[in-house]
Write an enzyme that holds these catalytic residues in place. Structure first.
Site, PDB file in Angstrom:
ATOM      1  N   GLY A 278       0.889  -1.247  -0.015  1.00 42.33           N
ATOM      2  CA  GLY A 278       0.187  -0.034   0.164  1.00 42.33           C
ATOM      3  C   GLY A 278       0.763   1.314  -0.009  1.00 42.33           C
TER       4      GLY A 278
ATOM      5  N   ASP B  86      -5.499   0.931   3.517  1.00 36.69           N
ATOM      6  CA  ASP B  86      -4.528   1.459   2.725  1.00 36.69           C
ATOM      7  C   ASP B  86      -5.184   2.791   1.707  1.00 36.69           C
ATOM      8  OD1 ASP B  86      -2.358   0.025   2.524  1.00 36.69           O
ATOM      9  OD2 ASP B  86      -3.068  -1.817   1.357  1.00 36.69           O
TER      10      ASP B  86
ATOM     11  N   GLU C 109      -3.615  -1.688  -6.833  1.00 39.34           N
ATOM     12  CA  GLU C 109      -2.928  -2.647  -5.935  1.00 39.34           C
ATOM     13  C   GLU C 109      -3.976  -3.784  -5.755  1.00 39.34           C
ATOM     14  OE1 GLU C 109      -2.679  -1.134  -2.078  1.00 39.34           O
ATOM     15  OE2 GLU C 109      -1.854  -2.964  -1.091  1.00 39.34           O
TER      16      GLU C 109
ATOM     17  N   GLY D 114     -14.376   4.339  19.043  1.00 41.13           N
ATOM     18  CA  GLY D 114     -14.611   2.890  19.428  1.00 41.13           C
ATOM     19  C   GLY D 114     -15.997   2.443  19.835  1.00 41.13           C
TER      20      GLY D 114
ATOM     21  N   CYS E 156     -15.356  11.062  18.551  1.00 33.52           N
ATOM     22  CA  CYS E 156     -16.165  10.397  18.336  1.00 33.52           C
ATOM     23  C   CYS E 156     -16.527   9.543  19.742  1.00 33.52           C
ATOM     24  CB  CYS E 156     -16.189   9.239  17.331  1.00 33.52           C
ATOM     25  SG  CYS E 156     -17.547   8.505  16.511  1.00 33.52           S
TER      26      CYS E 156
ATOM     27  N   HIS F 277     -14.299  12.025  12.612  1.00 32.44           N
ATOM     28  CA  HIS F 277     -13.100  11.601  12.707  1.00 32.44           C
ATOM     29  C   HIS F 277     -12.234  12.434  11.777  1.00 32.44           C
ATOM     30  CE1 HIS F 277     -13.894   7.658  14.697  1.00 32.44           C
ATOM     31  NE2 HIS F 277     -14.996   7.910  13.973  1.00 32.44           N
TER      32      HIS F 277
ATOM     33  N   GLU G 230      -9.166  12.481  11.807  1.00 34.41           N
ATOM     34  CA  GLU G 230      -7.962  11.884  11.289  1.00 34.41           C
ATOM     35  C   GLU G 230      -8.021  11.337   9.901  1.00 34.41           C
ATOM     36  OE1 GLU G 230      -9.932  10.838  13.448  1.00 34.41           O
ATOM     37  OE2 GLU G 230     -10.092   8.433  13.775  1.00 34.41           O
TER      38      GLU G 230
END
Ligand code: GLN
Length: 556
Positions: free
Chosen positions: A19, A72, A141, A354, A381, A518, A520
């Protein structure tokens, strides 16, 4: 120009960094002015990784269009700064799902439905469709390792594509391992030879062999691999281990990999501009200081489960030219007696997303510790949910407050399940039955949010309208909004229709922010996410202002 295809397969064993290799090749081609997209084909039978345990499979990466995808795709976005979508990730399960739906509908007109051609045709369609924005190159990929039973239909499909699309439009890159035998003091090429033999037995002759190894391959080793595997001598490249994943593009460039690809595919590529990658590596290698961030979570034994989070924190460091030391704290092992010992010395506390109640009370404790000791805090979250529960219990005096996810009969469901909300992407009202939370629909993908002018969130983003990605069922219960705001935990980000609470923060605190989305997933090294940037900045401020002890806090 029609889209050309680069297929990346892996041999010998998994975890060779296929990846990252695909993403790095993409970044190098982009730096040469080539427009690139990437796609991952995963051989497993799950329709998507949404149902897979992050312990086993690593994080589920979410795209703007709400697709739950392989991690990935996170690398692809981080290296390319181009948003991915559902059509950038297919699994065997999703392909078979389409074929079976067509069969049930009678689309095959009574024919016998077979792997070749029906499944392979569906794969080829998915591959050919990926360059839908007119990209010059699509990198595909193939997950897994050559020789896996599940991967065979994918390999057969990409074999056929060379004849379908023309030799000049298709390039096969095979990533293998060249182990270094310490006792013999030499690199071993046999596993690579075997892996290429396996690939050739199904009709694919690689054009380029990329050899993952501990040390750089000497010319004679490359020549040997070229000879045994029938590739050009200058088409064997080292993919030598590096100490930081963001060094991979520069390492490939040094080997001349992108130049060889450009020549072989006859790409109109200009000289690369890699100044941003060099600058990034320089910043990573020359930090002006370090901060240590505690990630209080459940999957602490498998950092792959927090892949994007980990990277976003690194990016937050890059933005401040700081190195970020990540300290994984197992929330299940936290109790009132040890919380101070386990968390002191950290410059910031982060509670990530989570599912499930396990370890949640420890996370709530960590939120309280950060709030009371004025340690920079970032809740994502589930992390927001924990911060809200803690505030409700300790500041609002609602001692039994909880999330309906954990205690459905709680008298104070400060976090609850909404039975209906407006789905902005599909432009429809989503409805769910509160009695069956597991089967309920998740809020997935990008949703708009309006920030309150006077807030840490707005200061970070520098604008009022944002879009962030979601993956959850439960929300802050607005019935409690007034109580929270009256005591200083404000709703600083809210959906345009004011129904969904997206960000909350504690005003009288150096930096205490929780978000329902999220962030991130949208951070990259070239464009660090503003919330991560400011969280790390405040952690640095906390560190340089002094430790808990010097502030005379309860921890002293
Ligand atoms: N378990 C919570 C929910 O479903 C939070 C999910 C998450 O953190 N992504 O709402």
């Amino acid at each position: 120009m029609k889209t050309k295809f680069i297929f990346v397969t892996g041999g010998v064993l998994s975890s060779l960094g296929k990846g990252l290799a695909a993403a790095s090749i993409a970044a190098l081609l982009k730096s040469r002015g080539v427009r690139v997209t990437i796609q991952k084909l995963d051989p497993y039978i799950n329709v998507d990784p949404g149902t897979m345990n992050p312990f086993q499979h690593g994080e589920v990466y979410v795209t703007d269009d709400g697709a739950e995808t392989d991690l990935d795709l996170g690398h692809y976005e981080r290296y390319l700064d181009v948003p991915m979508a559902q059509y950038n990730n297919y699994t065997s399960g999703s392909i078979y799902n389409t074929v079976i739906t067509k069969e049930r509908r009678g689309d095959y007109l009574g024919g016998t439905v077979q792997v070749i051609p029906h499944v392979t045709d569906e794969i080829k369609k998915a591959v050919r469709d990926v360059g839908r924005k007119g990209e010059d190159v699509a990198i595909i990929e193939i997950g897994g390792t050559v020789g896996d039973i599940e991967g065979q239909p994918f390999l057969e499909a990409i074999r056929q594509l060379r004849s379908d699309l023309g030799k000049e439009n298709v390039l096969y890159i095979h990533l293998t391992l060249v182990p270094y035998m310490r006792t013999a003091g030499e690199l071993k090429t046999k596993p690579t030879q075997h892996s290429v033999k396996e690939l050739r037995s199904i009709g694919i002759q690689p054009d380029i062999i990329l050899c993952r190894s501990e040390v750089e391959l000497a010319e004679d080793i490359k020549a040997k691999i070229a000879l045994f595997c029938s590739v050009e001598e200058d088409a064997v490249f080292s993919a030598v281990d590096v100490d930081n994943i963001y060094k991979v593009p520069l390492a490939f460039y040094k080997e001349g990999l992108d130049q060889k690809i450009a020549i072989m595919l006859r790409l109109p590529a200009k000289n690369p501009d890699l100044s941003d990658w060099r600058d990034l590596v320089h910043r990573l290698e020359n930090p002006k200081g370090r901060v240590s961030i505690g990630i209080v979570g459940k999957y602490v034994d498998l950092t792959e489960a927090y892949k994007s989070l980990h990277e976003a924190l690194v990016h937050g460091g890059v933005a401040n030219q700081l190195a970020v030391d990540l300290v994984y704290v197992n929330s299940e092992a936290l109790d009132p007696e040890n919380v101070q010992k386990r968390l002191q010395g950290l410059d910031g506390v982060l509670v990530p997303g989570g599912f499930g109640y396990r370890g949640v009370e420890g996370k709530i404790m960590a939120c309280g510790f950060a709030r009371e000791n004025r340690i920079p805090f970032f809740g994502i979250c589930l992390g927001l949910h924990c911060a809200v529960i803690e505030f409700a219990r300790k500041v609002l005096g609602l001692s039994e407050a909880n999330s309906a996810e954990f205690v459905p009969e709680t008298p104070d469901p400060v976090i609850y399940l909404m039975t209906e909300w407006y789905d902005v992407r599909n432009q429809c009202l989503q409805q769910r039955d509160r009695s069956s939370d597991k089967g309920g629909t998740m809020r997935l993908g990008a949703y708009p949010c309006v920030l309150q002018g006077e807030s840490m969130a707005c200061a970070a983003y520098g604008r009022e309208h944002i879009q962030e990605r979601h993956r959850h069922r439960y929300e802050f219960n607005k019935a409690y909004a007034e109580q929270f705001e009256a005591r200083g935990m404000i709703l600083s980000g809210i959906s345009p229709d004011e129904t969904l609470v997206e960000i909350m923060e504690i005003q009288d605190h150096p930096w205490f922010v929780g978000c329902q989305f999220h962030p991130e997933f949208k951070s990259s090294p070239m464009q660090p996410h503003p919330l991560f940037r400011d969280f790390i900045k405040s952690a640095w401020g906390y560190r340089t202002r002094g430790s808990l002890a010097s502030e005379g806090s309860p921890a002293a």
